[in-house]
Scaffold this active site. Structure first.
Site, PDB file in Angstrom:
ATOM      1  N   ALA A  95      39.174  17.502  16.298  1.00 43.89           N
ATOM      2  CA  ALA A  95      40.084  18.643  16.404  1.00 43.89           C
ATOM      3  C   ALA A  95      41.126  18.559  15.298  1.00 43.89           C
ATOM      4  CB  ALA A  95      40.776  18.672  17.766  1.00 43.89           C
ATOM      5  N   GLU A  96      41.505  19.730  14.769  1.00 40.96           N
ATOM      6  CA  GLU A  96      42.431  19.770  13.627  1.00 40.96           C
ATOM      7  C   GLU A  96      43.819  19.239  13.962  1.00 40.96           C
ATOM      8  OE1 GLU A  96      40.500  23.928  13.262  1.00 40.96           O
ATOM      9  OE2 GLU A  96      40.362  22.274  14.697  1.00 40.96           O
ATOM     10  N   ASN A  97      44.177  19.198  15.244  1.00 42.91           N
ATOM     11  CA  ASN A  97      45.505  18.704  15.591  1.00 42.91           C
ATOM     12  C   ASN A  97      45.576  17.181  15.622  1.00 42.91           C
ATOM     13  OD1 ASN A  97      43.859  18.810  17.929  1.00 42.91           O
ATOM     14  ND2 ASN A  97      45.647  18.704  19.253  1.00 42.91           N
TER      15      ASN A  97
END
Length: 227
Positions: free
Chosen positions: A49-51
Protein backbone atom coordinates in the site's frame (compact mmCIF):
# COMPACT_ATOMS: atom_id res chain seq x y z
CA UNK A 1 -24.85 2.08 -11.81
CA UNK A 2 -23.71 0.74 -8.44
CA UNK A 3 -23.22 -2.84 -7.37
CA UNK A 4 -23.96 -4.77 -4.20
CA UNK A 5 -21.35 -6.14 -1.86
CA UNK A 6 -21.96 -9.70 -3.11
CA UNK A 7 -21.04 -8.74 -6.68
CA UNK A 8 -18.02 -6.78 -5.45
CA UNK A 9 -16.83 -9.81 -3.52
CA UNK A 10 -17.41 -12.06 -6.52
CA UNK A 11 -15.17 -9.81 -8.59
CA UNK A 12 -12.53 -9.69 -5.85
CA UNK A 13 -12.64 -13.48 -5.60
CA UNK A 14 -12.06 -13.80 -9.35
CA UNK A 15 -9.24 -11.26 -9.20
CA UNK A 16 -7.54 -13.20 -6.41
CA UNK A 17 -7.09 -16.15 -8.79
CA UNK A 18 -4.63 -14.05 -10.82
CA UNK A 19 -2.20 -13.95 -7.90
CA UNK A 20 0.61 -16.49 -7.56
CA UNK A 21 2.84 -17.28 -4.60
CA UNK A 22 5.86 -15.03 -4.27
CA UNK A 23 4.23 -11.96 -5.80
CA UNK A 24 4.31 -8.39 -4.49
CA UNK A 25 0.91 -6.88 -5.29
CA UNK A 26 -0.56 -3.41 -4.91
CA UNK A 27 -4.27 -2.95 -4.25
CA UNK A 28 -6.15 0.14 -5.34
CA UNK A 29 -9.12 1.76 -3.61
CA UNK A 30 -12.55 0.12 -3.82
CA UNK A 31 -13.11 -3.45 -5.01
CA UNK A 32 -9.35 -4.27 -5.09
CA UNK A 33 -9.16 -3.74 -1.31
CA UNK A 34 -11.42 -6.81 -0.87
CA UNK A 35 -8.96 -9.17 -2.57
CA UNK A 36 -7.02 -10.22 0.58
CA UNK A 37 -10.26 -11.68 1.94
CA UNK A 38 -10.29 -14.17 -0.96
CA UNK A 39 -6.68 -15.36 -1.09
CA UNK A 40 -6.11 -19.08 -0.62
CA UNK A 41 -4.01 -20.01 2.40
CA UNK A 42 -1.66 -21.83 0.05
CA UNK A 43 -0.77 -18.58 -1.76
CA UNK A 44 2.01 -16.56 -0.13
CA UNK A 45 1.75 -12.95 -1.30
CA UNK A 46 2.83 -9.56 0.07
CA UNK A 47 0.22 -6.84 -0.47
CA UNK A 48 1.64 -3.33 -0.83
CA UNK A 49 0.00 0.00 0.00
CA UNK A 50 1.23 3.49 -0.87
CA UNK A 51 0.81 4.69 2.71
CA UNK A 52 3.68 2.44 3.80
CA UNK A 53 2.66 -1.17 4.41
CA UNK A 54 4.01 -4.33 2.82
CA UNK A 55 2.24 -7.46 3.97
CA UNK A 56 -1.43 -6.57 4.40
CA UNK A 57 -3.78 -9.37 5.35
CA UNK A 58 -7.58 -9.80 5.36
CA UNK A 59 -9.93 -7.21 6.80
CA UNK A 60 -10.11 -7.37 10.61
CA UNK A 61 -13.16 -8.74 12.36
CA UNK A 62 -15.59 -6.17 13.69
CA UNK A 63 -14.34 -4.88 17.01
CA UNK A 64 -10.75 -6.00 16.37
CA UNK A 65 -9.69 -3.04 14.20
CA UNK A 66 -6.37 -1.35 14.96
CA UNK A 67 -6.94 2.43 14.59
CA UNK A 68 -3.27 2.92 13.65
CA UNK A 69 -3.26 0.30 10.86
CA UNK A 70 -5.03 1.01 7.57
CA UNK A 71 -4.62 0.76 3.81
CA UNK A 72 -4.12 3.66 1.40
CA UNK A 73 -7.86 4.37 1.42
CA UNK A 74 -7.94 4.65 5.22
CA UNK A 75 -9.79 1.37 5.82
CA UNK A 76 -8.60 -0.92 8.64
CA UNK A 77 -6.47 -3.91 7.67
CA UNK A 78 -4.49 -6.68 9.29
CA UNK A 79 -0.94 -7.78 8.54
CA UNK A 80 0.68 -11.15 7.87
CA UNK A 81 3.85 -12.62 9.34
CA UNK A 82 6.85 -10.77 7.92
CA UNK A 83 5.00 -7.51 7.22
CA UNK A 84 6.93 -4.25 7.28
CA UNK A 85 6.21 -0.54 7.63
CA UNK A 86 7.92 2.45 6.02
CA UNK A 87 7.26 6.00 4.89
CA UNK A 88 5.56 7.04 1.66
CA UNK A 89 8.89 7.79 -0.01
CA UNK A 90 9.94 4.15 0.31
CA UNK A 91 6.45 2.99 -0.66
CA UNK A 92 6.65 4.93 -3.92
CA UNK A 93 10.27 3.90 -4.39
CA UNK A 94 9.06 0.29 -4.49
CA UNK A 95 6.58 1.25 -7.20
CA UNK A 96 8.95 3.34 -9.28
CA UNK A 97 11.70 0.73 -9.11
CA UNK A 98 9.45 -1.84 -10.78
CA UNK A 99 9.22 -4.27 -7.86
CA UNK A 100 5.45 -4.71 -8.11
CA UNK A 101 4.44 -7.88 -9.93
CA UNK A 102 0.85 -6.71 -10.25
CA UNK A 103 -1.52 -3.91 -9.36
CA UNK A 104 -5.31 -4.03 -9.18
CA UNK A 105 -6.97 -0.70 -9.93
CA UNK A 106 -10.48 0.66 -10.34
CA UNK A 107 -11.47 2.27 -13.60
CA UNK A 108 -13.74 4.89 -15.12
CA UNK A 109 -12.91 3.83 -18.69
CA UNK A 110 -10.58 1.38 -20.44
CA UNK A 111 -9.96 1.61 -24.17
CA UNK A 112 -9.50 -1.22 -26.64
CA UNK A 113 -5.77 -0.42 -26.62
CA UNK A 114 -5.52 -0.77 -22.85
CA UNK A 115 -5.52 2.96 -22.05
CA UNK A 116 -6.78 3.65 -18.52
CA UNK A 117 -8.82 6.60 -17.24
CA UNK A 118 -9.50 6.28 -13.54
CA UNK A 119 -8.74 9.52 -11.72
CA UNK A 120 -11.23 12.24 -12.63
CA UNK A 121 -14.68 12.85 -14.06
CA UNK A 122 -14.51 16.30 -15.71
CA UNK A 123 -16.42 18.91 -13.74
CA UNK A 124 -16.27 17.04 -10.44
CA UNK A 125 -13.94 17.64 -7.52
CA UNK A 126 -11.07 15.23 -7.03
CA UNK A 127 -8.02 15.37 -4.73
CA UNK A 128 -5.62 14.55 -7.56
CA UNK A 129 -4.30 11.72 -9.67
CA UNK A 130 -2.38 10.24 -6.73
CA UNK A 131 -0.22 7.18 -7.24
CA UNK A 132 -2.42 5.63 -9.93
CA UNK A 133 -0.31 6.99 -12.79
CA UNK A 134 2.85 5.43 -11.38
CA UNK A 135 1.18 2.15 -10.56
CA UNK A 136 -0.28 1.95 -14.06
CA UNK A 137 3.09 2.58 -15.68
CA UNK A 138 5.47 0.69 -13.41
CA UNK A 139 3.67 -2.49 -12.29
CA UNK A 140 4.51 -5.55 -14.38
CA UNK A 141 0.81 -6.33 -14.82
CA UNK A 142 -2.20 -4.02 -14.45
CA UNK A 143 -5.63 -5.53 -13.77
CA UNK A 144 -8.69 -3.27 -13.72
CA UNK A 145 -11.80 -4.11 -11.69
CA UNK A 146 -14.89 -2.06 -12.49
CA UNK A 147 -18.57 -2.09 -13.42
CA UNK A 148 -19.14 -2.98 -17.06
CA UNK A 149 -21.53 -0.03 -17.38
CA UNK A 150 -21.52 3.39 -15.75
CA UNK A 151 -24.40 4.80 -13.69
CA UNK A 152 -26.10 5.99 -16.89
CA UNK A 153 -25.96 2.51 -18.42
CA UNK A 154 -23.18 3.40 -20.87
CA UNK A 155 -20.14 1.19 -21.62
CA UNK A 156 -16.97 1.77 -19.62
CA UNK A 157 -14.96 -0.38 -22.06
CA UNK A 158 -14.67 1.83 -25.13
CA UNK A 159 -12.80 2.31 -28.38
CA UNK A 160 -11.18 5.50 -27.06
CA UNK A 161 -11.33 7.01 -23.59
CA UNK A 162 -13.21 10.30 -23.28
CA UNK A 163 -11.94 11.04 -19.75
CA UNK A 164 -8.38 12.27 -19.01
CA UNK A 165 -5.97 9.34 -19.10
CA UNK A 166 -4.10 7.90 -16.17
CA UNK A 167 -1.72 6.00 -18.48
CA UNK A 168 -1.64 4.70 -22.05
CA UNK A 169 -1.55 1.03 -23.08
CA UNK A 170 -1.07 -0.19 -19.52
CA UNK A 171 -4.02 -2.53 -18.85
CA UNK A 172 -3.53 -6.28 -19.29
CA UNK A 173 -6.82 -7.64 -17.94
CA UNK A 174 -10.31 -6.26 -17.21
CA UNK A 175 -12.60 -7.92 -14.66
CA UNK A 176 -16.17 -6.61 -14.51
CA UNK A 177 -19.48 -7.72 -13.06
CA UNK A 178 -20.23 -9.30 -16.46
CA UNK A 179 -17.02 -10.68 -17.90
CA UNK A 180 -13.25 -11.15 -17.91
CA UNK A 181 -11.55 -9.55 -20.91
CA UNK A 182 -7.88 -9.70 -21.84
CA UNK A 183 -6.20 -6.78 -23.60
CA UNK A 184 -4.02 -8.21 -26.38
CA UNK A 185 -1.88 -6.73 -29.14
CA UNK A 186 -4.73 -7.44 -31.58
CA UNK A 187 -7.56 -6.09 -29.41
CA UNK A 188 -9.92 -7.18 -26.65
CA UNK A 189 -10.37 -10.92 -26.08
CA UNK A 190 -13.52 -12.07 -24.26
CA UNK A 191 -12.44 -15.05 -22.13
CA UNK A 192 -15.01 -15.47 -19.37
CA UNK A 193 -18.69 -14.67 -18.77
CA UNK A 194 -20.19 -14.16 -15.31
CA UNK A 195 -23.65 -15.73 -14.89
CA UNK A 196 -26.42 -14.91 -15.59
CA UNK A 197 -24.99 -12.89 -18.49
CA UNK A 198 -24.46 -14.20 -22.01
CA UNK A 199 -21.95 -13.48 -24.77
CA UNK A 200 -24.60 -11.38 -26.49
CA UNK A 201 -25.14 -9.36 -23.28
CA UNK A 202 -21.43 -8.58 -22.99
CA UNK A 203 -21.09 -7.59 -26.65
CA UNK A 204 -24.09 -5.24 -26.34
CA UNK A 205 -22.66 -3.67 -23.15
CA UNK A 206 -19.18 -3.08 -24.60
CA UNK A 207 -18.29 0.03 -26.57
CA UNK A 208 -15.42 -1.60 -28.43
CA UNK A 209 -15.05 -4.64 -30.67
CA UNK A 210 -14.55 -7.95 -28.91
CA UNK A 211 -12.86 -11.10 -30.17
CA UNK A 212 -14.48 -14.19 -28.69
CA UNK A 213 -12.10 -16.81 -27.29
CA UNK A 214 -12.29 -20.29 -28.82
CA UNK A 215 -13.59 -21.61 -25.53
CA UNK A 216 -15.34 -19.02 -23.38
CA UNK A 217 -15.65 -20.02 -19.73
CA UNK A 218 -18.94 -19.41 -17.96
CA UNK A 219 -18.67 -18.77 -14.22
CA UNK A 220 -21.54 -19.30 -11.82
CA UNK A 221 -20.47 -17.18 -8.82
CA UNK A 222 -22.95 -18.91 -6.51
CA UNK A 223 -21.26 -22.23 -7.14
CA UNK A 224 -17.79 -20.80 -7.97
CA UNK A 225 -17.72 -23.26 -10.85
CA UNK A 226 -16.78 -22.91 -14.51
CA UNK A 227 -18.43 -24.64 -17.45
Amino acid sequence: MGMGIDIRNQMANRAAKEIQSGMIVNLGIGIPSLIPNHISQEVEVLFHAENGVLGMGPSPKEGEEDPTLCNAAGYPVTTVHGASYFDSAVAFGIIRSGYLDMTFLGGLEVSEDGDLANWIVPGKRVPGIGGAMELAQKAKKVVVLMNHLNKDGEPKIVKQCSFPLTARRCVSLIITDMAVIEVTSSGLLLKEIIAPHTIEDVIAATGAELTIADRVKFLDPKKEEYS
